[in-house]
Design a protein around this motif. Structure first.
Motif, PDB file in Angstrom:
ATOM      1  N   GLY A 149       0.735  -1.263  -0.004  1.00 26.80           N
ATOM      2  CA  GLY A 149      -0.008  -0.028   0.114  1.00 26.80           C
ATOM      3  C   GLY A 149       0.774   1.238  -0.058  1.00 26.80           C
ATOM      4  N   LYS A 150       1.947   1.087  -0.320  1.00 24.51           N
ATOM      5  CA  LYS A 150       2.830   2.527  -0.420  1.00 24.51           C
ATOM      6  C   LYS A 150       2.730   3.164  -1.885  1.00 24.51           C
ATOM      7  N   THR A 151       3.021   4.459  -2.010  1.00 23.10           N
ATOM      8  CA  THR A 151       2.992   5.187  -3.197  1.00 23.10           C
ATOM      9  C   THR A 151       4.467   5.866  -3.226  1.00 23.10           C
ATOM     10  N   ARG A 152       4.891   6.101  -4.603  1.00 30.47           N
ATOM     11  CA  ARG A 152       5.834   6.759  -4.827  1.00 30.47           C
ATOM     12  C   ARG A 152       5.914   8.029  -5.526  1.00 30.47           C
ATOM     13  N   THR A 153       6.395   9.236  -5.109  1.00 25.70           N
ATOM     14  CA  THR A 153       6.098  10.573  -5.600  1.00 25.70           C
ATOM     15  C   THR A 153       6.621  10.537  -7.024  1.00 25.70           C
ATOM     16  N   ASP A 154       7.539   9.972  -7.400  1.00 26.80           N
ATOM     17  CA  ASP A 154       8.326  10.093  -8.737  1.00 26.80           C
ATOM     18  C   ASP A 154       7.330   9.607  -9.885  1.00 26.80           C
ATOM     19  N   ILE A 155       6.644   8.536  -9.367  1.00 29.62           N
ATOM     20  CA  ILE A 155       5.616   7.799 -10.276  1.00 29.62           C
ATOM     21  C   ILE A 155       4.556   8.630 -10.363  1.00 29.62           C
ATOM     22  N   ASN A 156       3.716   9.171  -9.334  1.00 30.34           N
ATOM     23  CA  ASN A 156       2.730   9.795  -9.548  1.00 30.34           C
ATOM     24  C   ASN A 156       2.938  10.935 -10.204  1.00 30.34           C
ATOM     25  N   LEU A 157       4.254  11.888  -9.952  1.00 29.20           N
ATOM     26  CA  LEU A 157       4.506  13.021 -10.937  1.00 29.20           C
ATOM     27  C   LEU A 157       4.230  12.549 -12.534  1.00 29.20           C
ATOM     28  N   LEU A 158       5.251  11.365 -12.837  1.00 26.47           N
ATOM     29  CA  LEU A 158       5.225  10.908 -14.256  1.00 26.47           C
ATOM     30  C   LEU A 158       3.691  10.735 -14.830  1.00 26.47           C
ATOM     31  N   LEU A 159       2.895   9.980 -13.766  1.00 28.10           N
ATOM     32  CA  LEU A 159       1.391   9.851 -14.013  1.00 28.10           C
ATOM     33  C   LEU A 159       0.771  11.188 -14.357  1.00 28.10           C
ATOM     34  N   ALA A 160       0.985  12.155 -13.665  1.00 32.37           N
ATOM     35  CA  ALA A 160       0.170  13.376 -14.066  1.00 32.37           C
ATOM     36  C   ALA A 160       0.767  13.907 -15.315  1.00 32.37           C
TER      37      ALA A 160
END
Length: 289
Positions: A149-160
């Protein structure tokens, strides 16, 4: 055709394999036709070599045919598996082994699969292949969420970033809401600014005029389709879908079926992986059935 990552070891190529282990891990597998314990392990290692497709070399050494060479490795049992990296043995196991033990052995030297996919997604983003990049990023994100259940900021920024390129503004905003305050750096601020610019550009004179006309003629299905189409083109998909879905709730054949067709075309354009589209598909199916 034999997999190029699976090689039969002999005195002529053994030194070259040790040299190659400086760039790609080499799994030396010592086996014998006379050992029934080798059968299952041979099948397992071959399957894994095909699965990892070039991420390691499976070097099979037949101890019956290459007994002198096998002796140089100081074997104590057959089958035996040694993992070499940078020209040196990293680890090894003797005797028959279950799949999880072999996979653990490989994980010590193989690159992280999520990082590989992340690199591929970045390359696709640079090439402008946004749909493929989005699919890979979602796959990596889901893998990281399960089971920890963890998230990664770098992946979320790429997704955005990808979602903005695809003009899926609402989805991009939802992703950015997950970025912790301490990670809201210049890249984050740039993405937020891009969304604001897209929103401003989305308020075109054509859209404003259609909105005013629809307010005056709220039952005009032709205006509904035109406005929804304009909103979709600038990434305001939630508004577009809401306009089309509302009249269908009372009459699925409204506008001689044009409203329903426009909604289904828009859902198809958004794709099966879009969460907003999935939500409206469920709503539509609930009306149909």
């Amino acid at each position: 055709m034999q997999n190029s990552s699976i090689i039969d070891v002999n005195e002529q190529n053994v030194q070259q394999l040790l040299v190659e282990s400086k760039t790609v891990p080499v799994v030396f597998y010592f086996w014998s036709d006379r050992s029934p314990q080798c059968q299952a392990l041979t099948v397992l290692l071959t399957r894994l070599a095909n699965e990892y497709s070039g991420q390691f070399i499976l070097a099979k050494l037949n101890c019956d045919e290459q007994s002198m060479l096998a002796g140089q490795f100081g074997l104590r049992a057959i089958p035996t598996v040694y993992v070499f990296q940078n020209g040196q043995p990293v680890d090894g196991v003797e005797g028959p082994q279950p799949e999880e033990v072999i996979r653990q052995l490989l994980q010590q030297v193989l690159p992280n699969q999520d990082e590989i996919k992340l690199s591929e997604a970045k390359a696709l983003l640079e090439e402008g292949a946004f749909e493929q990049a989005l699919s890979l990023l979602k796959e990596v994100q889901q893998q990281l969420l399960t089971p920890v259940g963890k998230t990664r900021t770098d992946i979320n920024l790429l997704l955005a970033k990808v979602l903005i390129e695809l003009k899926q503004i609402e989805s991009a905003e939802l992703i950015l809401l997950q970025i912790p305050m301490q990670d809201q750096d210049t890249e984050y601020q740039s993405l937020v600014a891009n969304i604001e610019l897209l929103k401003q550009a989305a308020d075109s004179p054509e859209i404003t005029l259609l909105q005013q006309q629809l307010m005056q003629e709220p039952e005009n299905t032709e205006l509904m389709v035109q406005l929804a189409s304009q909103l979709h083109q600038v990434g305001r998909n939630e508004e577009a879908l809401a306009i089309l879905f509302k009249p269908l709730q009372t009459d699925l054949a409204v506008g001689e079926g044009q409203i329903k067709k426009a909604l289904m075309d828009m859902l198809a354009a958004l794709g099966t992986s879009n969460p907003l589209a999935a939500s409206y598909r469920r709503k539509l199916y609930s009306l149909l059935y």
